[in-house]
Design a protein around this motif. Sequence first.
Motif, PDB file in Angstrom:
ATOM      1  N   ARG A 160       0.708  -1.146  -0.074  1.00 44.66           N
ATOM      2  CA  ARG A 160       0.009   0.185   0.121  1.00 44.66           C
ATOM      3  C   ARG A 160       0.756   1.118   0.090  1.00 44.66           C
ATOM      4  NH1 ARG A 160      -3.076  -2.968   3.804  1.00 44.66           N
ATOM      5  NH2 ARG A 160      -2.220  -1.579   5.581  1.00 44.66           N
ATOM      6  N   SER A 161       1.957   1.348   0.720  1.00 43.29           N
ATOM      7  CA  SER A 161       2.799   2.344   0.937  1.00 43.29           C
ATOM      8  C   SER A 161       3.486   2.672  -0.432  1.00 43.29           C
ATOM      9  CB  SER A 161       3.996   2.229   2.088  1.00 43.29           C
ATOM     10  OG  SER A 161       4.906   3.083   1.970  1.00 43.29           O
ATOM     11  N   GLU A 162       3.895   1.484  -1.130  1.00 42.61           N
ATOM     12  CA  GLU A 162       4.762   1.880  -2.501  1.00 42.61           C
ATOM     13  C   GLU A 162       3.483   2.357  -3.617  1.00 42.61           C
ATOM     14  OE1 GLU A 162       7.753   1.715  -3.252  1.00 42.61           O
ATOM     15  OE2 GLU A 162       7.861   1.396  -1.107  1.00 42.61           O
ATOM     16  N   ARG A 163       2.221   1.812  -3.363  1.00 42.04           N
ATOM     17  CA  ARG A 163       1.318   2.586  -4.392  1.00 42.04           C
ATOM     18  C   ARG A 163       1.168   3.854  -4.256  1.00 42.04           C
ATOM     19  NH1 ARG A 163      -1.345  -2.605  -3.280  1.00 42.04           N
ATOM     20  NH2 ARG A 163      -2.573  -1.838  -1.813  1.00 42.04           N
ATOM     21  N   ASN A 164       0.852   4.181  -2.824  1.00 46.13           N
ATOM     22  CA  ASN A 164       0.888   5.539  -2.512  1.00 46.13           C
ATOM     23  C   ASN A 164       1.901   6.527  -2.907  1.00 46.13           C
ATOM     24  OD1 ASN A 164      -1.514   5.104  -1.191  1.00 46.13           O
ATOM     25  ND2 ASN A 164      -0.760   4.755   0.778  1.00 46.13           N
ATOM     26  N   LYS A 165       3.062   5.912  -2.837  1.00 39.03           N
ATOM     27  CA  LYS A 165       4.329   7.048  -3.285  1.00 39.03           C
ATOM     28  C   LYS A 165       4.204   6.899  -4.838  1.00 39.03           C
ATOM     29  CE  LYS A 165       7.710   5.435   0.336  1.00 39.03           C
ATOM     30  NZ  LYS A 165       6.656   5.132   1.321  1.00 39.03           N
ATOM     31  N   GLN A 166       3.977   5.762  -5.475  1.00 33.80           N
ATOM     32  CA  GLN A 166       3.919   6.230  -6.975  1.00 33.80           C
ATOM     33  C   GLN A 166       2.608   7.089  -7.255  1.00 33.80           C
ATOM     34  OE1 GLN A 166       5.688   4.614  -9.457  1.00 33.80           O
ATOM     35  NE2 GLN A 166       4.744   6.184 -10.560  1.00 33.80           N
ATOM     36  N   ALA A 167       1.669   7.224  -6.609  1.00 37.06           N
ATOM     37  CA  ALA A 167       0.618   8.112  -6.961  1.00 37.06           C
ATOM     38  C   ALA A 167       1.050   9.255  -6.674  1.00 37.06           C
ATOM     39  CB  ALA A 167      -0.642   7.726  -5.908  1.00 37.06           C
ATOM     40  N   GLU A 168       1.902   9.589  -5.752  1.00 36.67           N
ATOM     41  CA  GLU A 168       2.652  10.905  -5.266  1.00 36.67           C
ATOM     42  C   GLU A 168       3.514  11.381  -6.677  1.00 36.67           C
ATOM     43  OE1 GLU A 168       3.004  11.027  -0.426  1.00 36.67           O
ATOM     44  OE2 GLU A 168       4.879  10.369  -1.673  1.00 36.67           O
ATOM     45  N   VAL A 169       4.345  10.562  -7.191  1.00 45.22           N
ATOM     46  CA  VAL A 169       5.136  10.802  -8.068  1.00 45.22           C
ATOM     47  C   VAL A 169       4.194  11.166  -9.533  1.00 45.22           C
ATOM     48  CG1 VAL A 169       6.813   9.736  -9.656  1.00 45.22           C
ATOM     49  CG2 VAL A 169       6.911   9.151  -7.378  1.00 45.22           C
ATOM     50  N   ASP A 170       3.042  10.397  -9.465  1.00 43.71           N
ATOM     51  CA  ASP A 170       2.359  10.649 -10.913  1.00 43.71           C
ATOM     52  C   ASP A 170       1.808  11.958 -10.682  1.00 43.71           C
ATOM     53  OD1 ASP A 170       3.121   8.102 -11.603  1.00 43.71           O
ATOM     54  OD2 ASP A 170       0.984   7.212 -11.125  1.00 43.71           O
ATOM     55  N   ALA A 171       1.287  12.442  -9.359  1.00 44.11           N
ATOM     56  CA  ALA A 171       0.702  13.625  -9.186  1.00 44.11           C
ATOM     57  C   ALA A 171       1.808  14.832  -9.597  1.00 44.11           C
ATOM     58  CB  ALA A 171       0.278  13.530  -7.775  1.00 44.11           C
ATOM     59  N   VAL A 172       2.963  14.638  -9.177  1.00 47.00           N
ATOM     60  CA  VAL A 172       3.996  15.596  -9.490  1.00 47.00           C
ATOM     61  C   VAL A 172       4.237  15.912 -11.118  1.00 47.00           C
ATOM     62  CG1 VAL A 172       6.500  16.453  -9.422  1.00 47.00           C
ATOM     63  CG2 VAL A 172       5.201  15.429  -7.349  1.00 47.00           C
ATOM     64  N   VAL A 173       4.132  14.712 -11.813  1.00 44.08           N
ATOM     65  CA  VAL A 173       4.441  14.660 -13.294  1.00 44.08           C
ATOM     66  C   VAL A 173       3.083  15.439 -13.764  1.00 44.08           C
ATOM     67  CG1 VAL A 173       4.580  13.312 -14.985  1.00 44.08           C
ATOM     68  CG2 VAL A 173       5.992  12.601 -13.223  1.00 44.08           C
ATOM     69  N   TYR A 183      12.570  13.866  -8.494  1.00 43.05           N
ATOM     70  CA  TYR A 183      13.614  13.176  -7.757  1.00 43.05           C
ATOM     71  C   TYR A 183      13.883  13.646  -6.350  1.00 43.05           C
ATOM     72  CZ  TYR A 183      15.108   9.978 -11.673  1.00 43.05           C
ATOM     73  OH  TYR A 183      15.417   9.085 -12.550  1.00 43.05           O
ATOM     74  N   ALA A 184      13.623  14.914  -6.233  1.00 41.65           N
ATOM     75  CA  ALA A 184      13.647  15.209  -4.818  1.00 41.65           C
ATOM     76  C   ALA A 184      12.439  14.609  -4.074  1.00 41.65           C
ATOM     77  CB  ALA A 184      13.304  16.770  -4.771  1.00 41.65           C
ATOM     78  N   LEU A 185      11.394  14.385  -4.718  1.00 43.49           N
ATOM     79  CA  LEU A 185      10.267  13.493  -3.967  1.00 43.49           C
ATOM     80  C   LEU A 185      10.745  11.973  -3.911  1.00 43.49           C
ATOM     81  CD1 LEU A 185       7.303  13.100  -3.016  1.00 43.49           C
ATOM     82  CD2 LEU A 185       6.654  12.906  -5.288  1.00 43.49           C
ATOM     83  N   LEU A 186      11.449  11.519  -4.785  1.00 45.76           N
ATOM     84  CA  LEU A 186      11.958  10.008  -4.845  1.00 45.76           C
ATOM     85  C   LEU A 186      12.755   9.840  -3.548  1.00 45.76           C
ATOM     86  CD1 LEU A 186      12.147   9.406  -8.563  1.00 45.76           C
ATOM     87  CD2 LEU A 186      10.749   8.198  -7.126  1.00 45.76           C
ATOM     88  N   TRP A 187      13.714  10.688  -3.354  1.00 45.31           N
ATOM     89  CA  TRP A 187      14.573  10.672  -2.348  1.00 45.31           C
ATOM     90  C   TRP A 187      14.237  10.748  -1.037  1.00 45.31           C
ATOM     91  CZ3 TRP A 187      18.629   8.502  -0.909  1.00 45.31           C
ATOM     92  CH2 TRP A 187      19.254   8.853   0.095  1.00 45.31           C
ATOM     93  N   LYS A 188      13.213  11.551  -0.784  1.00 43.21           N
ATOM     94  CA  LYS A 188      12.061  11.863   0.231  1.00 43.21           C
ATOM     95  C   LYS A 188      11.651  10.552   0.651  1.00 43.21           C
ATOM     96  CE  LYS A 188       8.531  14.159   2.448  1.00 43.21           C
ATOM     97  NZ  LYS A 188       7.669  13.226   2.543  1.00 43.21           N
ATOM     98  N   GLN A 189      10.981   9.907  -0.540  1.00 41.57           N
ATOM     99  CA  GLN A 189      10.291   8.854  -0.245  1.00 41.57           C
ATOM    100  C   GLN A 189      11.306   7.870   0.203  1.00 41.57           C
ATOM    101  OE1 GLN A 189       8.316   7.935  -4.102  1.00 41.57           O
ATOM    102  NE2 GLN A 189       6.641   9.173  -3.473  1.00 41.57           N
ATOM    103  N   GLN A 190      12.468   7.454  -0.243  1.00 40.91           N
ATOM    104  CA  GLN A 190      13.561   6.468   0.004  1.00 40.91           C
ATOM    105  C   GLN A 190      13.802   6.866   1.521  1.00 40.91           C
ATOM    106  OE1 GLN A 190      14.558   4.107  -1.489  1.00 40.91           O
ATOM    107  NE2 GLN A 190      16.445   3.636  -0.909  1.00 40.91           N
ATOM    108  N   MET A 191      13.964   7.846   2.102  1.00 38.67           N
ATOM    109  CA  MET A 191      14.279   8.163   3.517  1.00 38.67           C
ATOM    110  C   MET A 191      12.960   7.687   4.308  1.00 38.67           C
ATOM    111  SD  MET A 191      17.202   9.113   3.430  1.00 38.67           S
ATOM    112  CE  MET A 191      17.486   9.489   5.103  1.00 38.67           C
TER     113      MET A 191
END
Length: 417
Positions: A160-173, A183-191
Amino acid sequence: MTTTEGLVPITRDYLARYYDKYPLPPIPDGVTALSARLRALSAELAAASPFSPEEEHLKQEASGVPAHKIDENMWKNREQMEEILFLLNKSRRPVALQQKSTPEDAEIVSTLDDCETKLKEMLKKLEQFQLKNADNVFNTVMTYMPQDFRGTLIRQQRERSERNKQAEVDAVVSAGGSIHDRYALLWKQQMDRRVQLAQLGSATGVYKTLVRYLVGVPQVLLDFIRQINDANGPMEVQRERYGPALYTLTKLVLAVRLYLHLSLARYGQKKIGKDDIAVLQQAVVIYTEEFGKFTTFIGEVFVNAPFFISAEDAGADSRKNDEYRETIIPAGKTHEVILSVEAVNSYIAWDFSLQQGALSTLLLILPYRRYEADQGNFCTVFAGSYKLVWDNSYSTFFKKTLRYKVDAVPPVVTETE
């Protein structure tokens, strides 16, 4: 469920010995020279047109010091590859190059196409490397979890967390965000992933209710994943061994992006010289070759690296010179010890076993294992004198064998890239 009986988190000394078996082949000497040459060519382009604020930022980044963490550098390289591919997109090239107005233009286009192909291949490899590495860490942790509803719930939460993270990335795009924004978002998600994993060990946040019922989860596993964000743990050995090579490659890809951005932006004022495009092509070829070798090498090293080792291995070197005192506290008695502590930030550690007759079990005191104050076997102290009291007066049958020590070296803890 894989057993962790008798295991402790890896120590810095043990990991250093492990890495001794995996020396990284050196990066070619010419890589640093290529980075410097590209930065010099970029500086020359400033004479044709002053740097914009965005270009000045790129210049500063290319001249700066790369991030210390290995995974942060991996994300930085991935971001730069995408930025370079964005510049190399045929629809974004200068009109003269799109139309191949002259034989020189056509030759430059051929070189840029070759660079684009190599970077696309390397970007795909890096994406697969990161996915595989993330799965390896998570799956390794899960092998030590009880194979029941708790493991299932943790896996479902991760999905669920990974799906939510992908949705956040899609929203930015969708909102028109830049590659850097993504990539700023992707790094934040990695942390965030690290924090979530650490929360499993400390029983906070989203895992609080779940972990409260994690009877049977090995304490050594909880210790390990709780410490995953610590900055000065054994993974620092990893950075010392393999970081410099990666930092060199990071600086090269930043120099490539800076020069390519400036040369294409000023193509109408100053065409790319034959020698200059040759430097760019050489840089891309060496970068993709060396970065590919690095990810292959580091992937093999990391996937085989131990998370947990035996207490004997962890303390093998340190116990040779490890001074501790031991005493037996008879049943019905108490024991007091006066300790003098000279060094600031020393710590006192103790273990004990209960004995009935000739039977006893004694746990090892590991000087480089983190203990928590509420565990009752560790405390950090300032310089001064301390009286420690162990109470065995409540016991009628059991003797208590006590072993204790003072150590001025702070415990080293565990982190993963």
